[in-house]
Design an enzyme around this catalytic site. Structure first.
Site, PDB file in Angstrom:
ATOM      1  N   CYS A 254       3.491   8.590   0.925  1.00  0.00           N
ATOM      2  CA  CYS A 254       4.005   7.678   1.937  1.00  0.00           C
ATOM      3  C   CYS A 254       4.130   6.320   1.245  1.00  0.00           C
ATOM      4  O   CYS A 254       3.123   5.743   0.835  1.00  0.00           O
ATOM      5  CB  CYS A 254       3.029   7.627   3.110  1.00  0.00           C
ATOM      6  SG  CYS A 254       3.476   6.440   4.370  1.00  0.00           S
TER       7      CYS A 254
ATOM      8  N   CYS B 212       7.094  -4.707  15.632  1.00  0.00           N
ATOM      9  CA  CYS B 212       6.519  -3.716  16.553  1.00  0.00           C
ATOM     10  C   CYS B 212       5.081  -4.119  16.896  1.00  0.00           C
ATOM     11  O   CYS B 212       4.269  -4.363  16.003  1.00  0.00           O
ATOM     12  CB  CYS B 212       6.544  -2.332  15.914  1.00  0.00           C
ATOM     13  SG  CYS B 212       8.194  -1.832  15.378  1.00  0.00           S
TER      14      CYS B 212
ATOM     15  N   GLU C  35       0.824  -1.198   0.000  1.00  0.00           N
ATOM     16  CA  GLU C  35       0.000   0.000   0.000  1.00  0.00           C
ATOM     17  C   GLU C  35       0.861   1.251   0.000  1.00  0.00           C
ATOM     18  O   GLU C  35       1.943   1.280   0.571  1.00  0.00           O
ATOM     19  CB  GLU C  35      -0.925  -0.011   1.221  1.00  0.00           C
ATOM     20  CG  GLU C  35      -1.929  -1.145   1.092  1.00  0.00           C
ATOM     21  CD  GLU C  35      -2.838  -1.333   2.303  1.00  0.00           C
ATOM     22  OE1 GLU C  35      -3.947  -1.831   2.115  1.00  0.00           O
ATOM     23  OE2 GLU C  35      -2.440  -0.997   3.427  1.00  0.00           O
TER      24      GLU C  35
ATOM     25  N   CYS D 191      -0.818   5.999   9.788  1.00  0.00           N
ATOM     26  CA  CYS D 191       0.408   5.321  10.235  1.00  0.00           C
ATOM     27  C   CYS D 191       0.078   4.010  10.928  1.00  0.00           C
ATOM     28  O   CYS D 191      -0.752   3.974  11.832  1.00  0.00           O
ATOM     29  CB  CYS D 191       1.146   6.147  11.285  1.00  0.00           C
ATOM     30  SG  CYS D 191       1.980   7.561  10.657  1.00  0.00           S
TER      31      CYS D 191
ATOM     32  N   CYS E 239       1.880  -2.139  15.452  1.00  0.00           N
ATOM     33  CA  CYS E 239       1.802  -1.845  14.015  1.00  0.00           C
ATOM     34  C   CYS E 239       1.134  -2.982  13.259  1.00  0.00           C
ATOM     35  O   CYS E 239       1.528  -4.150  13.397  1.00  0.00           O
ATOM     36  CB  CYS E 239       3.203  -1.597  13.461  1.00  0.00           C
ATOM     37  SG  CYS E 239       3.189  -1.219  11.706  1.00  0.00           S
TER      38      CYS E 239
HETATM   39  N1  SAH Z   1       9.665   0.718   9.723  1.00  0.00           N
HETATM   40  C1  SAH Z   1       9.790   2.132   9.606  1.00  0.00           C
HETATM   41  C2  SAH Z   1       8.788   2.781   8.673  1.00  0.00           C
HETATM   42  C3  SAH Z   1       7.318   2.359   8.742  1.00  0.00           C
HETATM   43  S1  SAH Z   1       6.285   2.812  10.100  1.00  0.00           S
HETATM   44  C4  SAH Z   1       9.732   2.778  10.959  1.00  0.00           C
HETATM   45  O1  SAH Z   1       9.463   2.096  11.932  1.00  0.00           O
HETATM   46  O2  SAH Z   1      10.002   3.968  11.069  1.00  0.00           O
HETATM   47  C5  SAH Z   1       5.859   4.484  10.004  1.00  0.00           C
HETATM   48  C6  SAH Z   1       5.551   5.102  11.361  1.00  0.00           C
HETATM   49  O3  SAH Z   1       4.254   4.722  11.891  1.00  0.00           O
HETATM   50  C7  SAH Z   1       6.547   4.711  12.435  1.00  0.00           C
HETATM   51  O4  SAH Z   1       6.921   5.842  13.156  1.00  0.00           O
HETATM   52  C8  SAH Z   1       5.739   3.742  13.281  1.00  0.00           C
HETATM   53  O5  SAH Z   1       6.269   3.611  14.560  1.00  0.00           O
HETATM   54  C9  SAH Z   1       4.381   4.386  13.255  1.00  0.00           C
HETATM   55  N2  SAH Z   1       3.279   3.501  13.623  1.00  0.00           N
HETATM   56  C10 SAH Z   1       3.196   2.164  13.496  1.00  0.00           C
HETATM   57  N3  SAH Z   1       2.013   1.712  13.935  1.00  0.00           N
HETATM   58  C11 SAH Z   1       1.310   2.784  14.347  1.00  0.00           C
HETATM   59  C12 SAH Z   1      -0.003   2.987  14.857  1.00  0.00           C
HETATM   60  N4  SAH Z   1      -0.817   1.962  15.023  1.00  0.00           N
HETATM   61  N5  SAH Z   1      -0.383   4.240  15.159  1.00  0.00           N
HETATM   62  C13 SAH Z   1       0.435   5.297  14.952  1.00  0.00           C
HETATM   63  N6  SAH Z   1       1.683   5.175  14.443  1.00  0.00           N
HETATM   64  C14 SAH Z   1       2.117   3.938  14.147  1.00  0.00           C
END
Ligand code: SAH
Length: 346
Positions: A107, A118, A94, A339, A121
């Site tokens: 993005c 994580c 996506e 995000c 996520c």
């Molecule tokens: N792997 C990379 C890029 C992808 S994530 C990284 O971790 O930076 C993009 C951003 O979204 C990151 O800052 C991540 O921590 C955040 N993110 C992930 N899940 C989220 C959620 N459920 N709500 C808000 N931000 C989230």
């Protein structure tokens, strides 16, 4: 699409020039085809109208053009657009277009699924299926740029690698894609408008510094206390904060460029004064700015957005310490484009 033919977009410009010379043609023909493939994003050899019919047929016999296709496109009430992109092998990633008053930001994804784990996520739940190729990353940007022109009457202004995947776990391909995006033979965008976001892979941050990359670096920190960070981002066990700190210092020494920290505040996880103090201390290691991101729930309620009081506390303490802090409101939540919500649901 197992045709056995080679993807022509895996060839460099020099490869193409050489190919044409070997065919008894002029090296210049390679430049023309290269321009069609990248600057003009041709999807078929038939599009290459300044190349003879015979040459187009010869290319057809030897190569394929593996192009992504936008499988479904959703538009949010707030103008955010989400593309589910089908790759040549049928897998889906996506990418998102985020318009604001002054910018339109793409993005983009760097992997199908993600190498990391994580807990908050949605993408992490898909696991890593494969890395994206440079052209698959580039094509996402081209598609978003077209949509930006179509729906918002302006070209793309910024790119963030904050879609699916961990860009530093697919470093070579991400770099190749950025080279193409910034090259006048590609999209000619400035590297200053590109941000690569990482969960924090120290070795690769140092490599980027050594490679003298010109784009910006963002780190998804979320906690500056090892135990807390490991509990929500388990790979922190392998790459603890002390190593991350050292890598960030190295980055700053070499590049003199400010780092952005992405940070979500969750109820009962990182919302105490101790968490704030640790974060402020971390922010003082190298010049930085902070983006507080609103949490986008991904399901079971283990993670909940902290109270406004806790958020205010973070913001006030950071500001008192003269650290620039922005609060990022979520965009595109109604289409699961915010995000951490990218998980191929639609
Ligand atoms: N792997 C990379 C890029 C992808 S994530 C990284 O971790 O930076 C993009 C951003 O979204 C990151 O800052 C991540 O921590 C955040 N993110 C992930 N899940 C989220 C959620 N459920 N709500 C808000 N931000 C989230």
């Amino acid at each position: 699409m197992a045709t056995g033919k080679k993807d022509i977009r895996a060839l460099t410009k020099d490869d193409l020039r050489e190919f044409f010379v070997k065919q008894g043609d002029k090296a210049f023909r390679g430049n023309q085809v290269y321009e069609w493939l990248w600057q003009k994003s041709a999807h078929t050899f038939k599009d290459m109208t300044n190349v003879s019919k015979e040459t187009r047929q010869m290319l057809e016999d030897n190569f394929v053009i593996n192009h992504i296709e936008v499988d479904t496109m959703q538009r949010s009430k707030d103008g955010t657009v989400k593309n589910a992109v089908r790759l040549h092998d049928g897998l889906i990633v996506e990418s998102v277009l985020i318009p604001t008053a002054t910018r339109t930001t793409a993005c983009v994804s760097s992997q199908v699924g993600c190498s990391l784990d994580c807990k908050f996520c949605a993408t992490a739940r898909l696991k890593r299926m494969r890395n994206l190729n440079p052209d698959e990353i580039y094509d996402q940007v081209v598609s978003i740029d077209k949509e930006s022109r179509l729906y918002h009457n302006r070209p793309l202004s910024n790119i963030v690698f904050m879609g699916m995947g961990e860009p530093l776990m697919n470093y070579n391909n991400v770099i190749k894609a950025i080279d193409k995006i910034t090259s006048p033979e590609g999209l000619g965008m400035s590297a200053k408008r590109i941000t690569v976001s990482t969960s924090g892979v120290p070795k690769m941050i140092k490599k980027m510094a050594d490679d003298e990359v010109k784009f910006n670096l963002a780190v998804s920190l979320h906690s500056a206390i090892d135990d807390v960070r490991t509990s929500i981002m388990p790979f922190n066990e392998t790459f603890p904060l002390v190593d991350l700190k050292e890598a960030l210092e190295y980055w700053y020494d070499k590049t003199q460029r400010t780092i952005s920290y992405e940070y979500v505040v969750w109820k009962g996880i990182n919302d105490t004064q101790k968490d704030i103090d640790a974060f402020v201390k971390f922010c003082k290691y190298v010049p930085c700015k902070v983006n507080i991101i609103e949490y986008n729930p991904i399901d079971d309620g283990q993670f909940q957005q902290a109270t406004n009081v806790a958020l205010e506390n973070y913001i006030n303490t950071l500001e008192k310490n003269r650290i620039v802090v922005n609060v990022r409101r979520s965009r595109g939540k109604d289409i699961d484009a915010a995000c951490g919500q990218l998980a191929n649901k639609s």
